[in-house]
Design a protein around this motif. Structure first.
Motif, short mmCIF file in Angstrom:
data_model
loop_
_atom_site.label_atom_id
_atom_site.label_comp_id
_atom_site.label_asym_id
_atom_site.label_seq_id
_atom_site.Cartn_x
_atom_site.Cartn_y
_atom_site.Cartn_z
N ALA A 4 -30.51 17.73 -26.02
CA ALA A 4 -31.70 17.63 -25.17
C ALA A 4 -32.18 16.19 -25.04
O ALA A 4 -32.76 15.81 -24.02
CB ALA A 4 -32.81 18.50 -25.74
N GLY A 5 -31.94 15.37 -26.07
CA GLY A 5 -32.41 13.98 -26.04
C GLY A 5 -31.84 13.17 -24.89
O GLY A 5 -32.44 12.18 -24.47
N VAL A 6 -30.68 13.60 -24.37
CA VAL A 6 -30.06 12.89 -23.25
C VAL A 6 -31.01 12.82 -22.06
O VAL A 6 -31.08 11.82 -21.34
CB VAL A 6 -28.75 13.61 -22.84
N ALA A 41 -32.39 9.40 -15.33
CA ALA A 41 -32.12 10.76 -14.88
C ALA A 41 -30.95 10.82 -13.90
O ALA A 41 -30.09 11.71 -14.00
CB ALA A 41 -33.37 11.35 -14.23
N ARG A 42 -30.90 9.91 -12.95
CA ARG A 42 -29.83 9.98 -11.96
C ARG A 42 -28.46 9.84 -12.62
O ARG A 42 -27.52 10.56 -12.28
CB ARG A 42 -30.00 8.89 -10.89
N ARG A 43 -28.36 8.95 -13.59
CA ARG A 43 -27.08 8.77 -14.28
C ARG A 43 -26.69 10.04 -15.03
O ARG A 43 -25.53 10.46 -14.99
CB ARG A 43 -27.17 7.59 -15.26
N VAL A 44 -27.66 10.65 -15.71
CA VAL A 44 -27.37 11.88 -16.46
C VAL A 44 -26.89 12.98 -15.51
O VAL A 44 -25.89 13.66 -15.79
CB VAL A 44 -28.62 12.36 -17.22
N LEU A 45 -27.57 13.17 -14.39
CA LEU A 45 -27.21 14.23 -13.46
C LEU A 45 -25.82 14.02 -12.87
O LEU A 45 -25.02 14.96 -12.78
CB LEU A 45 -28.25 14.30 -12.34
N VAL A 46 -25.52 12.79 -12.47
CA VAL A 46 -24.22 12.51 -11.87
C VAL A 46 -23.11 12.69 -12.89
O VAL A 46 -22.06 13.29 -12.60
CB VAL A 46 -24.20 11.09 -11.26
N VAL A 47 -23.31 12.17 -14.10
CA VAL A 47 -22.28 12.31 -15.15
C VAL A 47 -22.05 13.77 -15.49
O VAL A 47 -20.91 14.21 -15.67
CB VAL A 47 -22.67 11.49 -16.41
N CYS A 48 -23.12 14.55 -15.59
CA CYS A 48 -22.97 15.99 -15.87
C CYS A 48 -22.12 16.67 -14.80
O CYS A 48 -21.22 17.46 -15.11
CB CYS A 48 -24.34 16.67 -15.95
N GLY A 62 -32.54 20.68 -17.30
CA GLY A 62 -33.73 20.08 -17.86
C GLY A 62 -34.00 18.70 -17.31
O GLY A 62 -35.15 18.34 -17.01
N THR A 63 -32.94 17.90 -17.15
CA THR A 63 -33.10 16.55 -16.59
C THR A 63 -33.59 16.63 -15.15
O THR A 63 -34.47 15.87 -14.74
CB THR A 63 -31.76 15.80 -16.65
N ARG A 64 -33.01 17.57 -14.38
CA ARG A 64 -33.42 17.70 -12.99
C ARG A 64 -34.88 18.17 -12.88
O ARG A 64 -35.64 17.68 -12.05
CB ARG A 64 -32.51 18.70 -12.26
N MET A 65 -35.28 19.11 -13.72
CA MET A 65 -36.67 19.59 -13.70
C MET A 65 -37.64 18.46 -14.02
O MET A 65 -38.69 18.31 -13.38
CB MET A 65 -36.84 20.73 -14.70
N ALA A 66 -37.30 17.64 -15.01
CA ALA A 66 -38.16 16.51 -15.36
C ALA A 66 -38.16 15.46 -14.24
O ALA A 66 -39.19 14.86 -13.93
CB ALA A 66 -37.70 15.89 -16.67
N ALA A 67 -36.99 15.25 -13.61
CA ALA A 67 -36.90 14.26 -12.53
C ALA A 67 -37.73 14.68 -11.32
O ALA A 67 -38.20 13.82 -10.57
CB ALA A 67 -35.44 14.08 -12.12
N THR A 108 -30.81 9.97 -4.27
CA THR A 108 -32.00 9.82 -5.11
C THR A 108 -32.08 8.40 -5.66
O THR A 108 -31.05 7.70 -5.77
CB THR A 108 -31.98 10.81 -6.29
N ARG A 109 -33.29 7.97 -6.00
CA ARG A 109 -33.50 6.63 -6.52
C ARG A 109 -33.12 6.54 -7.99
O ARG A 109 -33.20 7.52 -8.72
CB ARG A 109 -34.97 6.24 -6.37
N ASP A 110 -32.73 5.34 -8.38
CA ASP A 110 -32.43 5.09 -9.79
C ASP A 110 -33.73 4.69 -10.50
O ASP A 110 -34.36 3.70 -10.14
CB ASP A 110 -31.39 3.96 -9.91
N ARG A 111 -34.14 5.51 -11.46
CA ARG A 111 -35.38 5.26 -12.19
C ARG A 111 -35.05 5.02 -13.66
O ARG A 111 -34.06 5.55 -14.17
CB ARG A 111 -36.33 6.44 -12.05
N PRO A 112 -35.89 4.27 -14.37
CA PRO A 112 -35.61 4.01 -15.78
C PRO A 112 -35.76 5.27 -16.62
O PRO A 112 -36.37 6.26 -16.19
CB PRO A 112 -36.67 2.96 -16.17
#
Length: 424
Positions: free
Chosen positions: A76-78, A84-91, A128-133, A197-201
């Motif tokens: 979940a820490g990921v 977020a964008r990097r996590v979603l694309v890599v997944c 979870g990442t998408r919901m938070a994004a 989507t935009r790249d956010r920190p």
């Protein structure tokens, strides 16, 4: 609070689609979801063709749920540690690679099942990442609530459309040919998210903690907060009981002597009720009204299942299931409460934990319903789920009331979280 003025009209689904980034997220969700549903059906057929084993074929479906708790807890820490964008694309890319390996004829059945587990373990992190994004894309007010609602509606609809499309594809393609569609949908989803989507920190810095420690500590903080814990239980526990009639649809059809068409209708009825009610609540009701119906609707949402005590015929059973599906509309208002309760730096982990817990508890509910049906008539098990589930829902509703903002001191609310933090 971010509900907006009491007299303000609901933003409406049209306003959500006006956000360019959300359109990309929505399209990616639709594509990947349809691909997943098609691959689940095709992989089940493929495993049965290779082994001739009904158990392994059924296990293929079960493995789509069981790893959720592992991925949602350990990784979940990921969701907060990396952008977020990097996590979603890599997944998406990892899932596409896993499915591509399934296409290799030399891949053994054990390998197919292992890859299925890996894709399922990644799913809660992605969701979870998408919901938070979405809170970054739409804000944490009414637009976010309606955006989440749209994604849920797509999920319900995709189950109906996807299984139909998968069945049609399998009439013209081999199982592996149908699975190829999933590789394409994952890659298209990755492209949409990368360029749409935009790249956010990242929400939180990585610090010195390992990913595993960060994930587990986040789970302790989330579950240690009394308010967040109560809201999670209100999202999870009714879902545990409402799955009983779907899990037992086939034996119930046999019990009442109905034909195969009845099985399809029973499996669709709850989703149809859910989609219809969610569209109505999201389109017509104001944010304040959605908030007001959360507790009463969640308290009585399982009562329609009690009609099963008289072993109803198909028309009455369909009506009961549609009403039970409509009861899930309380989640729209609950989404707002949840995002208000979770600190921004924990949102990714909280959303991942929510997803993992929901899938896991639904799987447990199905298993328990099946176990109970070994000893009691199917219609009594479904009715019992409605009765016991209502009692459980009332207890959780009482806890949610007690933890409402303004009814509990901040010290009391965070007492559990403080204990976890000092015990490390």
């Amino acid at each position: 609070m971010s509900h907006g003025p009491a007299t303000a009209p609901p933003a409406g689904y049209r306003a959500v689609f006006a956000v360019t980034e959300f359109r990309a997220v929505f399209a990616a969700h639709l594509l990947s979801l349809l691909g997943v549903v098609v691959s689940e059906l095709a992989l089940t057929v493929l495993v049965y063709d290779l082994t001739g084993s009904p158990l392994l074929s059924a296990l293929t479906f079960a493995l789509g749920m069981l790893p959720y708790v592992i991925g949602g807890t350990l990784f979940a820490g990921v969701a907060d540690r990396y952008p977020a964008r990097r996590v979603l694309v890599v997944c998406d890319l990892v899932c596409a690679a896993c499915v591509a390996v399934m296409l290799v004829p030399a891949t053994p059945v054990a390998g197919l099942l292992a890859l299925r587990c890996l894709v399922a373990a990644i799913a809660p992190v992605f969701t979870g990442t998408r919901m938070a994004a979405l809170t970054d894309i739409l804000g944490d007010g009414d637009l976010y609530v309606l955006g989440r609602s749209l994604l849920r509606i797509v999920s319900q609809s995709a189950m109906l459309i996807g299984f139909g499309a998968g069945g049609a594809l399998l009439t013209v393609l081999s199982p592996r040919g149908a699975i190829t569609v999933t590789v394409v949908t994952f890659l298209c989803s990755a492209a949409l998210l990368r360029f749409g989507t935009r790249d956010r920190p990242a929400r939180a810095g990585s610090g010195s903690a390992t990913l595993l420690k960060e994930s587990l500590s986040g789970a302790r903080l989330i579950l240690g907060d009394r308010r967040i814990r109560a809201l999670l239980l209100l999202l999870w526990l009714p879902a545990m009981f409402v799955v009983a009639p779907e899990a037992l649809a086939a034996p119930y059809v046999a019990e009442i002597g109905a034909g195969p068409a009845a099985l399809g209708l029973l499996l669709c009825a709850m989703a149809v009720g859910h989609v219809g009610a969610e569209l109505f609540v999201g389109s017509v009701l104001r944010p304040r009204t959605r908030s007001r119906i959360v507790l009463p609707v969640s308290a009585v949402g399982l009562l329609p299942l009690v009609v099963y005590v008289v072993r109803p015929g198909l028309p009455l059973a369909l009506a009961a299931l549609a009403l039970a599906g409509m009861g899930a509309a309380y989640v729209i208002g609950l989404d707002q409460w949840f995002v208000d309760a979770v600190p921004p730096e924990l949102r990714g982990r909280a959303m991942t934990l929510l997803t993992a817990g929901l899938m896991t508890i639904q799987g447990a509910g199905m298993a328990l319903a099946g176990l109970a049906a070994e000893f009691f008539p199917v219609h009594h098990v479904v009715a019992g789920s409605g009765i016991i589930g209502t009692v459980v829902a009332l207890l959780v509703v009482a806890e949610v009331r007690r933890t409402a903002p303004g009814r509990m001191s901040d010290t009391e609310r965070r007492d559990g979280a403080d204990r976890h933090m000092t015990s490390r």
